[in-house]
Design a protein around this motif. Structure first.
Motif, PDB file in Angstrom:
ATOM      1  N   ALA A 149      47.002  74.472  43.230  1.00  0.00           N
ATOM      2  CA  ALA A 149      48.503  74.411  42.861  1.00  0.00           C
ATOM      3  C   ALA A 149      49.254  75.506  43.582  1.00  0.00           C
ATOM      4  O   ALA A 149      50.615  75.096  43.628  1.00  0.00           O
ATOM      5  CB  ALA A 149      48.517  74.997  41.267  1.00  0.00           C
ATOM      6  N   VAL A 150      48.974  76.713  44.116  1.00  0.00           N
ATOM      7  CA  VAL A 150      49.789  77.463  44.906  1.00  0.00           C
ATOM      8  C   VAL A 150      50.261  76.631  46.485  1.00  0.00           C
ATOM      9  O   VAL A 150      51.298  76.657  46.680  1.00  0.00           O
ATOM     10  CB  VAL A 150      49.076  78.859  45.174  1.00  0.00           C
ATOM     11  CG1 VAL A 150      50.018  79.491  46.318  1.00  0.00           C
ATOM     12  CG2 VAL A 150      48.950  79.569  44.094  1.00  0.00           C
ATOM     13  N   ASP A 151      49.223  75.959  46.933  1.00  0.00           N
ATOM     14  CA  ASP A 151      49.488  75.206  48.125  1.00  0.00           C
ATOM     15  C   ASP A 151      50.399  74.101  47.681  1.00  0.00           C
ATOM     16  O   ASP A 151      51.608  73.913  48.592  1.00  0.00           O
ATOM     17  CB  ASP A 151      48.426  74.810  48.703  1.00  0.00           C
ATOM     18  CG  ASP A 151      47.326  75.641  49.212  1.00  0.00           C
ATOM     19  OD1 ASP A 151      47.658  76.736  49.688  1.00  0.00           O
ATOM     20  OD2 ASP A 151      46.120  75.110  49.335  1.00  0.00           O
ATOM     21  N   LEU A 152      50.386  73.266  46.640  1.00  0.00           N
ATOM     22  CA  LEU A 152      51.361  72.326  46.300  1.00  0.00           C
ATOM     23  C   LEU A 152      52.794  72.860  45.773  1.00  0.00           C
ATOM     24  O   LEU A 152      53.854  72.464  46.296  1.00  0.00           O
ATOM     25  CB  LEU A 152      50.662  71.601  45.016  1.00  0.00           C
ATOM     26  CG  LEU A 152      51.784  70.459  44.644  1.00  0.00           C
ATOM     27  CD1 LEU A 152      52.020  69.573  45.546  1.00  0.00           C
ATOM     28  CD2 LEU A 152      51.033  69.783  43.263  1.00  0.00           C
ATOM     29  N   ALA A 153      52.662  74.161  45.488  1.00  0.00           N
ATOM     30  CA  ALA A 153      53.916  74.858  45.209  1.00  0.00           C
ATOM     31  C   ALA A 153      54.455  75.313  46.235  1.00  0.00           C
ATOM     32  O   ALA A 153      55.936  75.131  46.659  1.00  0.00           O
ATOM     33  CB  ALA A 153      53.769  75.978  44.167  1.00  0.00           C
ATOM     34  N   ARG A 154      54.031  75.965  47.212  1.00  0.00           N
ATOM     35  CA  ARG A 154      54.544  76.210  48.539  1.00  0.00           C
ATOM     36  C   ARG A 154      55.085  74.920  49.343  1.00  0.00           C
ATOM     37  O   ARG A 154      56.270  75.016  49.643  1.00  0.00           O
ATOM     38  CB  ARG A 154      53.328  76.842  49.409  1.00  0.00           C
ATOM     39  CG  ARG A 154      53.377  78.089  49.100  1.00  0.00           C
ATOM     40  CD  ARG A 154      52.317  78.883  50.161  1.00  0.00           C
ATOM     41  NE  ARG A 154      51.862  80.172  49.786  1.00  0.00           N
ATOM     42  CZ  ARG A 154      50.701  80.289  49.456  1.00  0.00           C
ATOM     43  NH1 ARG A 154      49.362  79.540  49.739  1.00  0.00           N
ATOM     44  NH2 ARG A 154      50.161  81.510  48.892  1.00  0.00           N
ATOM     45  N   ASP A 155      54.228  73.790  49.443  1.00  0.00           N
ATOM     46  CA  ASP A 155      54.818  72.576  49.644  1.00  0.00           C
ATOM     47  C   ASP A 155      56.193  72.200  49.052  1.00  0.00           C
ATOM     48  O   ASP A 155      57.130  71.729  49.820  1.00  0.00           O
ATOM     49  CB  ASP A 155      53.937  71.456  49.836  1.00  0.00           C
ATOM     50  CG  ASP A 155      52.733  71.687  50.476  1.00  0.00           C
ATOM     51  OD1 ASP A 155      52.554  72.167  51.419  1.00  0.00           O
ATOM     52  OD2 ASP A 155      52.018  70.555  50.351  1.00  0.00           O
ATOM     53  N   MET A 156      56.353  72.214  47.871  1.00  0.00           N
ATOM     54  CA  MET A 156      57.504  71.921  47.025  1.00  0.00           C
ATOM     55  C   MET A 156      58.612  72.901  47.432  1.00  0.00           C
ATOM     56  O   MET A 156      59.824  72.171  47.588  1.00  0.00           O
ATOM     57  CB  MET A 156      57.288  71.965  45.444  1.00  0.00           C
ATOM     58  CG  MET A 156      56.245  71.054  44.959  1.00  0.00           C
ATOM     59  SD  MET A 156      55.763  71.420  43.325  1.00  0.00           S
ATOM     60  CE  MET A 156      57.144  71.326  42.452  1.00  0.00           C
ATOM     61  N   LEU A 157      58.459  74.199  47.494  1.00  0.00           N
ATOM     62  CA  LEU A 157      59.486  74.836  48.183  1.00  0.00           C
ATOM     63  C   LEU A 157      59.932  74.659  49.629  1.00  0.00           C
ATOM     64  O   LEU A 157      61.232  74.751  49.716  1.00  0.00           O
ATOM     65  CB  LEU A 157      59.021  76.601  47.530  1.00  0.00           C
ATOM     66  CG  LEU A 157      58.784  76.761  46.112  1.00  0.00           C
ATOM     67  CD1 LEU A 157      58.002  78.040  46.324  1.00  0.00           C
ATOM     68  CD2 LEU A 157      60.091  76.975  45.664  1.00  0.00           C
ATOM     69  N   ASN A 158      59.218  74.490  50.111  1.00  0.00           N
ATOM     70  CA  ASN A 158      59.427  74.036  51.631  1.00  0.00           C
ATOM     71  C   ASN A 158      60.103  72.930  51.713  1.00  0.00           C
ATOM     72  O   ASN A 158      61.171  72.836  52.539  1.00  0.00           O
ATOM     73  CB  ASN A 158      58.280  73.887  52.576  1.00  0.00           C
ATOM     74  CG  ASN A 158      57.381  75.384  52.815  1.00  0.00           C
ATOM     75  OD1 ASN A 158      58.134  76.389  52.715  1.00  0.00           O
ATOM     76  ND2 ASN A 158      56.314  75.278  53.126  1.00  0.00           N
ATOM     77  N   GLU A 159      60.068  72.092  50.809  1.00  0.00           N
ATOM     78  CA  GLU A 159      60.557  70.553  50.981  1.00  0.00           C
ATOM     79  C   GLU A 159      61.899  70.895  50.295  1.00  0.00           C
ATOM     80  O   GLU A 159      62.845  70.245  50.826  1.00  0.00           O
ATOM     81  CB  GLU A 159      59.734  69.630  49.942  1.00  0.00           C
ATOM     82  CG  GLU A 159      60.621  68.173  49.662  1.00  0.00           C
ATOM     83  CD  GLU A 159      60.691  67.320  51.046  1.00  0.00           C
ATOM     84  OE1 GLU A 159      61.327  66.531  50.989  1.00  0.00           O
ATOM     85  OE2 GLU A 159      59.571  67.499  51.930  1.00  0.00           O
ATOM     86  N   PHE A 160      62.359  71.418  49.280  1.00  0.00           N
ATOM     87  CA  PHE A 160      63.659  71.927  48.810  1.00  0.00           C
ATOM     88  C   PHE A 160      64.381  72.635  49.225  1.00  0.00           C
ATOM     89  O   PHE A 160      65.608  73.161  49.100  1.00  0.00           O
ATOM     90  CB  PHE A 160      63.478  71.919  47.156  1.00  0.00           C
ATOM     91  CG  PHE A 160      62.886  70.481  46.595  1.00  0.00           C
ATOM     92  CD1 PHE A 160      64.037  69.480  46.475  1.00  0.00           C
ATOM     93  CD2 PHE A 160      61.847  70.275  46.000  1.00  0.00           C
ATOM     94  CE1 PHE A 160      63.612  68.262  45.832  1.00  0.00           C
ATOM     95  CE2 PHE A 160      61.509  69.231  45.605  1.00  0.00           C
ATOM     96  CZ  PHE A 160      62.229  68.016  45.514  1.00  0.00           C
ATOM     97  N   GLY A 161      63.571  73.827  50.080  1.00  0.00           N
ATOM     98  CA  GLY A 161      64.361  75.004  50.610  1.00  0.00           C
ATOM     99  C   GLY A 161      64.328  76.185  49.705  1.00  0.00           C
ATOM    100  O   GLY A 161      64.614  77.145  50.254  1.00  0.00           O
ATOM    101  N   SER A 162      64.246  76.017  48.464  1.00  0.00           N
ATOM    102  CA  SER A 162      64.473  77.093  47.677  1.00  0.00           C
ATOM    103  C   SER A 162      64.065  76.805  46.110  1.00  0.00           C
ATOM    104  O   SER A 162      63.964  75.690  45.665  1.00  0.00           O
ATOM    105  CB  SER A 162      65.871  77.850  47.641  1.00  0.00           C
ATOM    106  OG  SER A 162      66.874  77.007  46.922  1.00  0.00           O
ATOM    107  N   LEU A 163      64.038  77.872  45.394  1.00  0.00           N
ATOM    108  CA  LEU A 163      63.370  77.560  43.907  1.00  0.00           C
ATOM    109  C   LEU A 163      64.811  77.131  43.210  1.00  0.00           C
ATOM    110  O   LEU A 163      64.494  76.460  42.481  1.00  0.00           O
ATOM    111  CB  LEU A 163      63.121  79.029  43.341  1.00  0.00           C
ATOM    112  CG  LEU A 163      62.775  78.770  41.909  1.00  0.00           C
ATOM    113  CD1 LEU A 163      61.463  78.223  41.646  1.00  0.00           C
ATOM    114  CD2 LEU A 163      62.050  80.420  41.573  1.00  0.00           C
ATOM    115  N   THR A 164      66.004  77.599  43.415  1.00  0.00           N
ATOM    116  CA  THR A 164      67.206  77.184  42.924  1.00  0.00           C
ATOM    117  C   THR A 164      67.159  75.376  43.035  1.00  0.00           C
ATOM    118  O   THR A 164      67.706  74.503  42.352  1.00  0.00           O
ATOM    119  CB  THR A 164      68.513  77.922  43.543  1.00  0.00           C
ATOM    120  OG1 THR A 164      68.120  79.165  42.994  1.00  0.00           O
ATOM    121  CG2 THR A 164      69.634  77.298  42.825  1.00  0.00           C
ATOM    122  N   ALA A 165      67.195  74.999  44.475  1.00  0.00           N
ATOM    123  CA  ALA A 165      67.070  73.730  44.948  1.00  0.00           C
ATOM    124  C   ALA A 165      66.144  72.876  44.308  1.00  0.00           C
ATOM    125  O   ALA A 165      66.044  71.710  43.690  1.00  0.00           O
ATOM    126  CB  ALA A 165      66.887  73.593  46.465  1.00  0.00           C
TER     127      ALA A 165
END
Length: 180
Positions: free
Chosen positions: A43-59
């Motif tokens: 889940a942490v790896d997937l979360a990192r991928d999501m944050l990299n994809e969108f650029g930020s938690l806000t995005a």
């Protein structure tokens, strides 16, 4: 490696319980939201991928359904769950403001307005009417426009401020960008 194989102190859930939510990284917080990963990714790896994809938690929080669901392992159910969490945060903040707590800093104003504006489908012009201690009296979407344009009429803004007997007004307008 599965999160269950990590040392207990490094697991996001246990870390939150021991040290509080503020001690977690953005990826760890998103991982707790996700609850599970996908084959080959925690889940942490997937979360990192999501944050990299969108650029930020806000995005990430402001992503539309199509963009969110493009990520492997995410679907409509997780998108709906995220929207529910964001709405709960907005309502909780609204309850706090109704109790008379002030918008005491620029960051508080920004966070409040982001929760209010992030998912608007078109441009809106918002006025936050406050008293002399910066407590919120009312919040109104005064004008709504198209995807990329909103007209604002100062006379109407002043009229609403007088109606609320506001000592101050905070103005905000979301901006929608069209991407290819």
């Amino acid at each position: 490696m599965a999160i269950t194989d990590w040392p207990a102190d490094d697991r996001p859930r246990e870390k939150l319980l021991q040290k509080g939510a503020a001690a977690l990284s953005d990826a760890e917080l998103v991982a707790i939201f996700l609850r599970t990963g996908v084959t080959g990714k925690s889940a942490v790896d997937l979360a990192r991928d999501m944050l990299n994809e969108f650029g930020s938690l806000t995005a990430l929080c402001g992503a539309d359904q199509a963009a969110f669901c493009k990520i492997h392992g995410l679907g409509v159910a997780k998108f709906v769950q995220l929207q529910a969490v964001l709405e709960m945060a907005q309502r909780a903040l609204g309850e706090t403001l109704k109790r008379g707590e002030a918008l005491h800093s620029p960051r508080a104003v920004r966070d409040f307005l982001w929760l209010r504006l992030h998912n608007q489908p078109r441009e809106v012009f918002v006025a936050v009417f406050v008293d002399a201690q910066n407590r919120v009296l009312a919040v109104e979407n005064l004008f709504a426009g198209t995807l990329t344009h909103t007209s604002v009429y100062p006379r109407e803004v002043v009229k609403r401020a007088l109606d609320h007997n506001a000592a101050g007004v905070i103005f905000a307008q979301n901006v929608k960008y069209i991407s290819n």
